[in-house]
Each structure stands twice: as C-alpha cells, then as structure tokens.
Design an enzyme around this catalytic site. Sequence first.
Site, PDB file in Angstrom:
ATOM      1  N   HIS A  88      -9.222 -41.320 -46.072  1.00 38.13           N
ATOM      2  CA  HIS A  88     -10.217 -40.275 -46.590  1.00 38.13           C
ATOM      3  C   HIS A  88     -11.227 -40.882 -47.124  1.00 38.13           C
ATOM      4  O   HIS A  88     -12.517 -40.390 -47.216  1.00 38.13           O
ATOM      5  CB  HIS A  88      -9.465 -39.239 -47.479  1.00 38.13           C
ATOM      6  CG  HIS A  88      -8.150 -38.312 -46.916  1.00 38.13           C
ATOM      7  ND1 HIS A  88      -6.827 -38.291 -47.395  1.00 38.13           N
ATOM      8  CD2 HIS A  88      -8.236 -37.717 -45.930  1.00 38.13           C
ATOM      9  CE1 HIS A  88      -6.222 -37.426 -46.725  1.00 38.13           C
ATOM     10  NE2 HIS A  88      -6.916 -37.068 -45.694  1.00 38.13           N
TER      11      HIS A  88
ATOM     12  N   LYS B 153       1.350 -24.287 -47.637  1.00 38.20           N
ATOM     13  CA  LYS B 153       1.868 -25.794 -47.591  1.00 38.20           C
ATOM     14  C   LYS B 153       2.621 -25.591 -49.008  1.00 38.20           C
ATOM     15  O   LYS B 153       2.494 -25.096 -49.957  1.00 38.20           O
ATOM     16  CB  LYS B 153       0.942 -26.586 -47.628  1.00 38.20           C
ATOM     17  CG  LYS B 153       0.210 -26.518 -45.950  1.00 38.20           C
ATOM     18  CD  LYS B 153      -0.345 -27.670 -45.701  1.00 38.20           C
ATOM     19  CE  LYS B 153      -1.242 -27.946 -44.418  1.00 38.20           C
ATOM     20  NZ  LYS B 153      -1.847 -29.100 -44.048  1.00 38.20           N
TER      21      LYS B 153
ATOM     22  N   ARG C   4      -8.845 -39.367 -36.154  1.00 36.63           N
ATOM     23  CA  ARG C   4      -8.014 -40.504 -36.050  1.00 36.63           C
ATOM     24  C   ARG C   4      -7.705 -40.910 -34.608  1.00 36.63           C
ATOM     25  O   ARG C   4      -8.147 -41.876 -34.067  1.00 36.63           O
ATOM     26  CB  ARG C   4      -6.818 -40.410 -36.965  1.00 36.63           C
ATOM     27  CG  ARG C   4      -6.889 -40.526 -38.465  1.00 36.63           C
ATOM     28  CD  ARG C   4      -5.824 -39.942 -39.146  1.00 36.63           C
ATOM     29  NE  ARG C   4      -5.599 -38.679 -38.971  1.00 36.63           N
ATOM     30  CZ  ARG C   4      -4.801 -37.995 -39.820  1.00 36.63           C
ATOM     31  NH1 ARG C   4      -3.919 -38.508 -40.483  1.00 36.63           N
ATOM     32  NH2 ARG C   4      -4.816 -36.485 -39.448  1.00 36.63           N
TER      33      ARG C   4
ATOM     34  N   SER D 158      -1.640 -38.523 -45.239  1.00 37.49           N
ATOM     35  CA  SER D 158      -0.977 -38.358 -46.646  1.00 37.49           C
ATOM     36  C   SER D 158       0.575 -38.201 -46.228  1.00 37.49           C
ATOM     37  O   SER D 158       1.245 -38.751 -46.996  1.00 37.49           O
ATOM     38  CB  SER D 158      -1.486 -36.891 -46.870  1.00 37.49           C
ATOM     39  OG  SER D 158      -3.007 -37.030 -47.258  1.00 37.49           O
TER      40      SER D 158
HETATM   41  P1  ADP Z   1      -5.733 -31.041 -43.515  1.00 34.97           P
HETATM   42  O1  ADP Z   1      -4.535 -30.325 -43.923  1.00 34.97           O
HETATM   43  O2  ADP Z   1      -7.043 -29.978 -43.417  1.00 34.97           O
HETATM   44  O3  ADP Z   1      -5.686 -31.573 -42.112  1.00 34.97           O
HETATM   45  P2  ADP Z   1      -5.930 -33.543 -44.567  1.00 34.97           P
HETATM   46  O4  ADP Z   1      -5.955 -34.123 -46.128  1.00 34.97           O
HETATM   47  O5  ADP Z   1      -4.543 -34.028 -43.767  1.00 34.97           O
HETATM   48  O6  ADP Z   1      -6.039 -31.983 -44.476  1.00 34.97           O
HETATM   49  O7  ADP Z   1      -7.027 -34.090 -43.822  1.00 34.97           O
HETATM   50  C1  ADP Z   1      -8.392 -34.015 -44.152  1.00 34.97           C
HETATM   51  C2  ADP Z   1      -9.414 -34.453 -43.274  1.00 34.97           C
HETATM   52  O8  ADP Z   1      -9.424 -35.798 -43.150  1.00 34.97           O
HETATM   53  C3  ADP Z   1      -9.166 -34.152 -41.708  1.00 34.97           C
HETATM   54  O9  ADP Z   1     -10.343 -34.274 -41.056  1.00 34.97           O
HETATM   55  C4  ADP Z   1      -8.250 -35.424 -41.129  1.00 34.97           C
HETATM   56  O10 ADP Z   1      -8.256 -35.455 -39.788  1.00 34.97           O
HETATM   57  C5  ADP Z   1      -9.235 -36.421 -42.025  1.00 34.97           C
HETATM   58  N1  ADP Z   1      -8.162 -37.866 -42.147  1.00 34.97           N
HETATM   59  C6  ADP Z   1      -7.108 -37.619 -42.612  1.00 34.97           C
HETATM   60  N2  ADP Z   1      -6.387 -38.896 -42.466  1.00 34.97           N
HETATM   61  C7  ADP Z   1      -7.496 -39.900 -42.178  1.00 34.97           C
HETATM   62  C8  ADP Z   1      -7.654 -41.275 -41.903  1.00 34.97           C
HETATM   63  N3  ADP Z   1      -6.669 -42.064 -42.022  1.00 34.97           N
HETATM   64  N4  ADP Z   1      -8.792 -41.867 -41.450  1.00 34.97           N
HETATM   65  C9  ADP Z   1      -9.820 -40.823 -41.144  1.00 34.97           C
HETATM   66  N5  ADP Z   1      -9.906 -39.518 -41.262  1.00 34.97           N
HETATM   67  C10 ADP Z   1      -8.641 -38.892 -41.871  1.00 34.97           C
END
Ligand code: ADP
Length: 168
Positions: free
Chosen positions: A24, A48, A97, A135
Amino acid sequence: MHTVPCNPSIAIYPGSFDPITNGHLDIIKRAAKQFDRLVVAILNNHNKNPLFTVEERTQLITKVVEDLPNVEVEHFSGLLVHYMENKEANVIIRGLRAISDFEYEMQIASTNHKLSDEIETFFMMTLPQYSFLSSSIVKEIAKYNGSVKDLVPPAVEQALLQKYKSKD
Ligand code: ADP
C-alpha cells in the site's frame, strides 16, 4: 466544447488497510507524486470484521505517511462515490497485484463509473516484490508469531505485536 468542472489534482486511494502494508505504502508514495493531493480513505465497512478499528488504522497510516506532505488520511462509510462528491474528487487510485485482482477491480471500477460518470479509476501495478503481499497474509503471519518486519512499516509491526499479545 463543454467541459465538466473537475479537480483532477485530488486523488482518493480507498481501501480497508487492515493494516497498511509496504505494498500500500509503495502505491501511496508513487501516486502522491502524480497528484497535488492524495487522500488515503479508509473504508469503515461494518460487514467486515477488522483486526484494527478505523481509528487505529487512521492513526497508523497517519504515522506512516507523516513525511509525505501532500498525503492526507480520512475514513468514510457508505458509498465511495458519495464520499468523492463531497470532496469534489474524481480520481480513484487502486493497486493491482496479480491477475486475480483484475476481475474484482474491474467490477468495482465499472460500478463506480456507472454511479458517477465523472469518476475514473486509475490502476497502478505493484512492484514485483509486493505482488503477493496482502493485509490478510500479514495478519496470518503475525498471528502465529512470524516476522512481518519486511512486509509492513515498523509502526505496524509494533501494533500487530501488541494486538496479538493482547489476544493471547
Ligand atoms: P480492499 O478491501 O478495498 O481491497 P485493501 O486494503 O485490501 O482494501 O486494498 C486497497 C487497495 O490496495 C486495493 O486496490 C488493492 O489492490 C491494493 N493493494 C493491496 N495490497 C497491495 C500490494 N501489495 N501492492 C499494491 N497494491 C496493493
């Protein structure tokens, strides 16, 4: 030509960020270079069952982005498009990803565009070293006392240690 008034220099990076990872953070740093302001918008999703409360997630992200002057942290509930209308923003940043992200991301991007045709979603490819980082994986490792040192910022590593210690 009729042009719609907009402020392209504000971008919103929405997500759960439960917790924020180095993946992120990489997207945040790179997106912040492309826009005047970047707002990291934490979704307060009651469906969630998050490990960190929205306040804890806000505090952690605020700490992690403290050196990035044009990055702000907020949280919202309800529809992203309504939140964006309030902020007069029309760019959404999402990270991609693997191919597995693609279908889900395409679905929400088209839905958001349908709800408001001024909204555009910009996708950023993750760096290869973060392509399997999520996460959920971080929480799984931390839960069983594995090291998440290279996966999350130090403040998040500390917070995970505290969280799972208090759950014991
Ligand atoms: P959500 O529940 O909205 O998917 P996340 O916190 O899991 O929330 O992810 C938020 C954004 O960050 C999404 O667009 C996700 O694809 C991106 N994201 C999550 N992990 C990574 C990573 N390792 N590298 C790049 N982008 C990521």
